[in-house]
Design a protein around this motif. Structure first.
Motif, PDB file in Angstrom:
ATOM      1  N   THR A 227      18.436  -1.135  -0.476  1.00 23.37           N
ATOM      2  CA  THR A 227      19.391  -1.333   0.602  1.00 23.37           C
ATOM      3  C   THR A 227      19.591  -0.007   1.332  1.00 23.37           C
ATOM      4  O   THR A 227      19.698   1.040   0.684  1.00 23.37           O
ATOM      5  N   ALA A 228      19.641  -0.044   2.650  1.00 17.80           N
ATOM      6  CA  ALA A 228      19.930   1.162   3.435  1.00 17.80           C
ATOM      7  C   ALA A 228      20.771   0.785   4.640  1.00 17.80           C
ATOM      8  O   ALA A 228      20.495  -0.210   5.317  1.00 17.80           O
ATOM      9  N   VAL A 229      21.809   1.576   4.900  1.00 17.52           N
ATOM     10  CA  VAL A 229      22.651   1.397   6.087  1.00 17.52           C
ATOM     11  C   VAL A 229      22.930   2.761   6.679  1.00 17.52           C
ATOM     12  O   VAL A 229      22.840   3.795   5.997  1.00 17.52           O
ATOM     13  N   VAL A 230      23.286   2.785   7.957  1.00 15.61           N
ATOM     14  CA  VAL A 230      23.620   4.029   8.651  1.00 15.61           C
ATOM     15  C   VAL A 230      25.081   4.011   9.058  1.00 15.61           C
ATOM     16  O   VAL A 230      25.566   3.037   9.635  1.00 15.61           O
ATOM     17  N   GLU A 231      25.784   5.102   8.726  1.00 17.84           N
ATOM     18  CA  GLU A 231      27.148   5.354   9.197  1.00 17.84           C
ATOM     19  C   GLU A 231      27.160   6.747   9.808  1.00 17.84           C
ATOM     20  O   GLU A 231      26.878   7.734   9.130  1.00 17.84           O
ATOM     21  N   GLY A 232      27.428   6.832  11.133  1.00 20.80           N
ATOM     22  CA  GLY A 232      27.399   8.123  11.807  1.00 20.80           C
ATOM     23  C   GLY A 232      25.993   8.689  11.816  1.00 20.80           C
ATOM     24  O   GLY A 232      25.040   8.028  12.234  1.00 20.80           O
ATOM     25  N   ASN A 233      25.832   9.917  11.326  1.00 19.76           N
ATOM     26  CA  ASN A 233      24.522  10.558  11.264  1.00 19.76           C
ATOM     27  C   ASN A 233      23.936  10.523   9.858  1.00 19.76           C
ATOM     28  O   ASN A 233      23.044  11.318   9.539  1.00 19.76           O
ATOM     29  N   THR A 234      24.429   9.622   9.016  1.00 18.48           N
ATOM     30  CA  THR A 234      23.968   9.558   7.634  1.00 18.48           C
ATOM     31  C   THR A 234      23.415   8.183   7.296  1.00 18.48           C
ATOM     32  O   THR A 234      24.037   7.164   7.625  1.00 18.48           O
ATOM     33  N   MET A 235      22.264   8.180   6.652  1.00 16.70           N
ATOM     34  CA  MET A 235      21.707   6.947   6.104  1.00 16.70           C
ATOM     35  C   MET A 235      21.983   6.926   4.601  1.00 16.70           C
ATOM     36  O   MET A 235      21.736   7.912   3.902  1.00 16.70           O
TER      37      MET A 235
ATOM     38  N   GLU B 151      20.115  14.251  11.134  1.00 19.23           N
ATOM     39  CA  GLU B 151      19.907  15.397  12.018  1.00 19.23           C
ATOM     40  C   GLU B 151      19.073  16.484  11.346  1.00 19.23           C
ATOM     41  O   GLU B 151      18.256  17.130  12.001  1.00 19.23           O
ATOM     42  N   THR B 152      19.281  16.695  10.055  1.00 18.35           N
ATOM     43  CA  THR B 152      18.581  17.782   9.366  1.00 18.35           C
ATOM     44  C   THR B 152      17.442  17.302   8.489  1.00 18.35           C
ATOM     45  O   THR B 152      16.597  18.091   8.075  1.00 18.35           O
ATOM     46  N   GLY B 153      17.416  16.026   8.165  1.00 22.79           N
ATOM     47  CA  GLY B 153      16.387  15.517   7.279  1.00 22.79           C
ATOM     48  C   GLY B 153      16.581  15.897   5.830  1.00 22.79           C
ATOM     49  O   GLY B 153      15.632  15.862   5.046  1.00 22.79           O
ATOM     50  N   VAL B 154      17.797  16.221   5.431  1.00 23.61           N
ATOM     51  CA  VAL B 154      18.077  16.666   4.067  1.00 23.61           C
ATOM     52  C   VAL B 154      18.689  15.532   3.251  1.00 23.61           C
ATOM     53  O   VAL B 154      19.588  14.836   3.723  1.00 23.61           O
ATOM     54  N   TRP B 155      18.188  15.376   2.009  1.00 29.25           N
ATOM     55  CA  TRP B 155      18.704  14.371   1.082  1.00 29.25           C
ATOM     56  C   TRP B 155      19.781  14.949   0.180  1.00 29.25           C
ATOM     57  O   TRP B 155      19.733  16.118  -0.189  1.00 29.25           O
TER      58      TRP B 155
ATOM     59  N   LEU C 192      23.993  23.928  21.397  1.00 30.28           N
ATOM     60  CA  LEU C 192      23.817  24.998  20.416  1.00 30.28           C
ATOM     61  C   LEU C 192      24.125  24.502  19.004  1.00 30.28           C
ATOM     62  O   LEU C 192      23.382  24.803  18.054  1.00 30.28           O
ATOM     63  N   GLN C 193      25.216  23.775  18.844  1.00 31.70           N
ATOM     64  CA  GLN C 193      25.583  23.282  17.514  1.00 31.70           C
ATOM     65  C   GLN C 193      24.522  22.344  16.955  1.00 31.70           C
ATOM     66  O   GLN C 193      24.180  22.413  15.766  1.00 31.70           O
ATOM     67  N   ALA C 194      23.990  21.474  17.817  1.00 34.52           N
ATOM     68  CA  ALA C 194      22.946  20.545  17.375  1.00 34.52           C
ATOM     69  C   ALA C 194      21.687  21.301  16.954  1.00 34.52           C
ATOM     70  O   ALA C 194      21.063  20.989  15.926  1.00 34.52           O
ATOM     71  N   VAL C 195      21.311  22.313  17.734  1.00 32.45           N
ATOM     72  CA  VAL C 195      20.124  23.105  17.417  1.00 32.45           C
ATOM     73  C   VAL C 195      20.314  23.870  16.116  1.00 32.45           C
ATOM     74  O   VAL C 195      19.433  23.899  15.248  1.00 32.45           O
ATOM     75  N   LEU C 196      21.472  24.506  15.948  1.00 31.01           N
ATOM     76  CA  LEU C 196      21.723  25.302  14.747  1.00 31.01           C
ATOM     77  C   LEU C 196      21.717  24.445  13.486  1.00 31.01           C
ATOM     78  O   LEU C 196      21.269  24.893  12.421  1.00 31.01           O
TER      79      LEU C 196
END
Length: 393
Positions: free
Chosen positions: A21-29, A56-60, A380-384
């Protein structure tokens, strides 16, 4: 178009899996459950952990779960509603189940609770169904499961699998509609009208407004490529007849809404049991399919998940990459994926294009490195956030 989300320097932390099962809330899956292939057998994954994937970062990140934890299982139906994940049905060590569980995804505690409906009866045990969310209700359709034999003989909504018959119960596919009201904590079975889809499982569903769409699936000697719509206010079924070329018939695929009028179909298993990697967009206003042109056609997936993300992206995670023809009731996915990738369905807005360009070229362009501080604050915040993890889309 698609693009990898993985960190190029690291493998994703989440284990390879299918039927999760996978769902998305905000920027998190959020990813829970499923099964994976070992050297000996196919096993279900731990039930007391949930994996968070930062889009956004691809981090688990793995978080422990507590409370009334569901049993380890695959093939359950998961939905996000008001920040909570609801799971229903699925296949555990005892076979198909009809239990319902809920967990708050936003409080950081990840404590499961078993939902006990008030004065109502749940659907029969089943897995591989689809669902639609509308007006604080979750509507479930179809699936494969079992019933007592005396409940089957006159049940036109249940197609029995004669290869799976026992003394007191039988297995099969159904085309039933069951509704769980999350406000009243109650099950109902509305009486529908119109042309009902044939009994099936391993189909795909998606919600657009007050309508639930279902595509494809498997039944008795049947793998389909049809598409149907259920009005979730009047409970009226209608078969949708496309005005153009249609995708090949399939099962174990995904159907994801990306706008008020468009759905994205991806992957699945073909009529001859081959994993698929094609993507299609269906416009419900003009009843027209169009095939997505993707640069990478080597990401075959079946029994995966696909979630809507920002800018009409579809995030695909996990799934089977190969398939062995079933023998009797046994079905074997010979390998699984733990990869996450994005299917881009429309041109990105200018801000997203700028962000992607800066992140991708920051190390090779000295001017960019020296001028980052002059970027607009939101950019800038998104890039950082992304360069801090060395993520390149």
């Amino acid at each position: 178009m698609d693009s990898a989300l993985e960190n190029p320097d690291e493998e994703p932390a989440a284990l390879r899996r299918s039927g999760h099962t996978a769902v998305v809330e905000g920027n998190t899956m959020y990813v829970w459950g499923g099964c994976m292939l070992t050297a000996v057998d196919e096993v279900v994954l731990p039930n007391d952990e949930i994996w968070l994937y930062d889009l956004e970062t691809g981090v688990w990140e793995m978080c422990q779960m507590s409370g009334e934890v569901p049993p380890p299982m695959s093939g359950c139906c998961g939905n996000s509603l008001s920040g909570c994940l609801y799971i229903f049905g699925g296949y555990d060590e005892n076979g198909q189940t009809n239990k319902l569980y809920c967990v708050n995804l936003l409080d950081g505690e990840y404590s499961w609770r078993k939902v006990n409906p008030v004065s109502s009866f749940p659907p029969s045990p089943r897995d591989k169904m689809c669902s639609w969310v509308y007006n604080n209700r979750i509507t479930y359709f179809g699936g494969y499961g079992h019933k007592k034999l005396h409940d089957i003989w006159d049940d036109k909504s249940f197609k029995m699998d004669t290869a799976s018959l026992e003394l007191e119960r039988g297995w099969g596919w159904n085309n039933e509609v069951h509704v769980f009201d999350t406000t009243l904590t109650r099950w109902t079975e509305p009486k529908t009208c119109g042309r009902v889809p044939t009994p099936r499982a391993a189909h795909a569903g998606a919600t657009l407004g007050y309508k639930g769409y279902v595509h494809g699936g498997r039944g008795m000697d049947l793998t389909t490529g049809d598409i149907h719509c259920l009005d979730l206010q009047s409970w009226t079924w209608s078969e949708v007849v496309p005005a153009s070329i249609v995708p090949p018939a399939r099962s174990w695929h995904s159907l994801t809404p990306v706008s008020d009028s468009t759905l994205v179909l991806f992957g699945g298993m073909s009529l001859n049991h081959q994993p698929l990697s094609d993507g299609w967009i269906f416009d419900v206003e003009i009843n027209k399919w169009s095939e997505l042109k993707r640069p990478n056609q080597n990401k075959q997936r079946l029994w995966h998940t696909a979630c809507q993300a920002k800018d009409a992206d579809v995030v695909v995670f996990g799934g089977g990459c190969h398939y062995t023809h079933p023998v009797g009731r046994n079905e074997n996915l010979t390998s699984h994926s733990n990869g996450a990738f994005v299917i881009q369905t429309q041109p990105y807005p200018l801000l997203r294009i700028c962000e992607d360009y800066i992140v991708k070229n920051r190390t090779s362009c000295e001017i960019l490195q020296n001028k980052l501080r002059f970027l607009p604050q939101n950019l800038l915040q998104a890039v950082l956030r992304r360069i801090s993890r060395k993520i390149i889309l």
